[in-house]
Design an enzyme around this catalytic site. Sequence first.
Site, short mmCIF file in Angstrom:
data_model
loop_
_atom_site.label_atom_id
_atom_site.label_comp_id
_atom_site.label_asym_id
_atom_site.label_seq_id
_atom_site.Cartn_x
_atom_site.Cartn_y
_atom_site.Cartn_z
N GLY A 75 2.87 97.02 32.64
CA GLY A 75 1.57 96.97 33.10
C GLY A 75 1.17 98.69 33.37
O GLY A 75 0.00 98.69 34.09
N LYS A 126 -15.97 105.64 37.18
CA LYS A 126 -15.84 106.94 36.30
C LYS A 126 -17.22 106.88 35.58
O LYS A 126 -17.52 108.28 35.14
CB LYS A 126 -14.61 107.16 35.44
CG LYS A 126 -13.56 107.61 36.49
CD LYS A 126 -12.34 107.80 35.49
CE LYS A 126 -11.83 106.58 34.75
NZ LYS A 126 -10.84 105.79 35.68
N LEU A 130 -5.61 110.47 45.69
CA LEU A 130 -5.44 111.82 45.98
C LEU A 130 -6.65 112.66 46.37
O LEU A 130 -7.76 112.38 45.83
CB LEU A 130 -4.66 112.59 44.65
CG LEU A 130 -3.44 111.99 44.33
CD1 LEU A 130 -2.87 112.94 43.15
CD2 LEU A 130 -2.32 112.12 45.47
N GLU A 188 -14.37 109.85 45.39
CA GLU A 188 -13.18 110.45 45.34
C GLU A 188 -12.08 109.72 44.45
O GLU A 188 -11.27 110.37 43.67
CB GLU A 188 -12.48 110.45 46.95
CG GLU A 188 -11.16 111.17 46.90
CD GLU A 188 -11.14 112.71 46.69
OE1 GLU A 188 -10.84 113.08 45.31
OE2 GLU A 188 -11.59 113.33 47.50
N ASP A 243 -10.03 108.80 28.79
CA ASP A 243 -10.23 108.37 30.45
C ASP A 243 -9.85 109.94 31.03
O ASP A 243 -10.40 110.03 32.20
CB ASP A 243 -9.29 107.31 30.82
CG ASP A 243 -9.51 107.07 32.09
OD1 ASP A 243 -10.35 106.50 32.53
OD2 ASP A 243 -8.34 107.51 32.94
N GLY A 253 -2.98 102.72 40.48
CA GLY A 253 -2.41 101.57 41.48
C GLY A 253 -3.57 101.14 42.32
O GLY A 253 -4.32 102.01 43.02
N ALA A 277 -7.13 108.48 41.62
CA ALA A 277 -7.09 107.54 42.68
C ALA A 277 -7.25 108.05 44.05
O ALA A 277 -8.35 108.52 44.50
CB ALA A 277 -5.81 106.56 42.55
N GLU A 307 -3.30 100.42 29.95
CA GLU A 307 -4.54 99.27 29.88
C GLU A 307 -4.06 98.31 28.95
O GLU A 307 -3.03 98.32 27.99
CB GLU A 307 -5.71 99.96 29.32
CG GLU A 307 -6.26 100.96 30.56
CD GLU A 307 -7.05 100.58 31.56
OE1 GLU A 307 -7.37 99.39 31.74
OE2 GLU A 307 -6.75 101.34 32.62
N VAL A 333 -11.19 110.43 40.32
CA VAL A 333 -10.34 111.15 39.90
C VAL A 333 -8.82 111.23 40.66
O VAL A 333 -8.81 111.49 41.70
CB VAL A 333 -10.84 112.45 39.97
CG1 VAL A 333 -9.73 113.63 39.39
CG2 VAL A 333 -12.09 112.76 39.28
N LYS A 371 -12.31 112.44 33.72
CA LYS A 371 -12.04 113.03 34.90
C LYS A 371 -12.33 114.49 35.03
O LYS A 371 -12.92 115.06 35.92
CB LYS A 371 -10.50 112.51 35.13
CG LYS A 371 -10.47 110.95 35.57
CD LYS A 371 -9.10 110.72 35.40
CE LYS A 371 -8.63 109.24 35.62
NZ LYS A 371 -7.16 109.13 35.76
#
Length: 368
Positions: free
Chosen positions: A212, A128, A161, A154, A226, A345, A159, A215, A157, A230
């Site tokens: 998990g 990013k 999608l 892509e 973060d 993920g 992952a 972060e 933003v 985006k």
Amino acid sequence: MLQRALPTTTPRRRTLAVGLIGPGRVGSALLTQLRAAQGRLSEAGLELRLCGVAASKRMWLDCDDPDLNYRCDRAQIWRPTDLQQFATHIRGDDSRHALLIDCSANDVVASHYADWLAEGVHVVTPNKLAGSGPLSRWEAIRAACRAGMRFRYEATVCAGLPVVQTLRDLLDTGDELLAVDGMFSGTLAWLCNRYDGQQPFSALVREAHALGYTEPDPRDDLSGMDVARKLVILAREAGWALSLDDVEVQSLVPAELAALSVDDFMARLDELDAPMAAQLAMARAHNGVLRHVASLDRNGRASVKLAVLPSSHPFAHTRLTDNVVQFTTRRYHDNPLLVQGPGAGPEVTAAGVFGDLLRIAESLEARA
């Protein structure tokens, strides 16, 4: 007996030399996906040739280890990482198409994008920092693409999608963006969905950390920065010259906890409980729910904050870690367009990167 019809045309053969920077969780998942798809893609006329893998301190090149495509994680021959040497090797001579994938989340790597594009190398990244960093660097990257090179991002933003592509398709077909609203953090979506007052907010943060979902330093999620990145990426995709400094960000981390070590912050997590309890009480007083929402309007006003939404709002019914983006446009005005699904993920992020690679490959002309 039914027989399969033979193809009537021979697939157009294309070869794409690929170099990967950052073989971490996302990079490793991507390598697995690339290897698994090689046979299928070859039948369709596309040969993906992994020519190098670069980590922070060492790199593996196929000129040293010809079996890199099959065992780069076990390769024994390596050199100290030199990003320019790496890019030069991937580019090869002018007769082949070349593409660099940056999965590093490293600002130094992002600073090379414009040069690589200008030198004839396509770039794909989930990093990013290029799309949300200095506006001058972003403009240099866009300028370097005017000669026909492609920069795709892509997975920066939500992952895997199709958020950036959806926005691009709307704009390219003549629609006008009026507003973007979204829940861009799977971590914060999970926390808001789970937080019902039955247990302290700090307990949920500790649980998310143990699972998990956050972060290593949960403040990287709780600060909202973060998410702000985006939002900036989507604004710039729409042609708006937005920078991080233009985004009003409400951090969930009290100022007195912001500069502590991670261990000290975790020891004082309970200090988040009273402010969050007050927010939850306000939401319930208005018969609403708490959601962490990023918003951008047509005037360029951008914010990232906890919001109280009515129970009828689409964001009130997301699954635990879902990301959701709502585009309000001239066409989709009364009923905005929603993109929703898993937004985090390594596997889904890698799939988003892979999709970008394939879109670039589809546009390449065949070369001998």
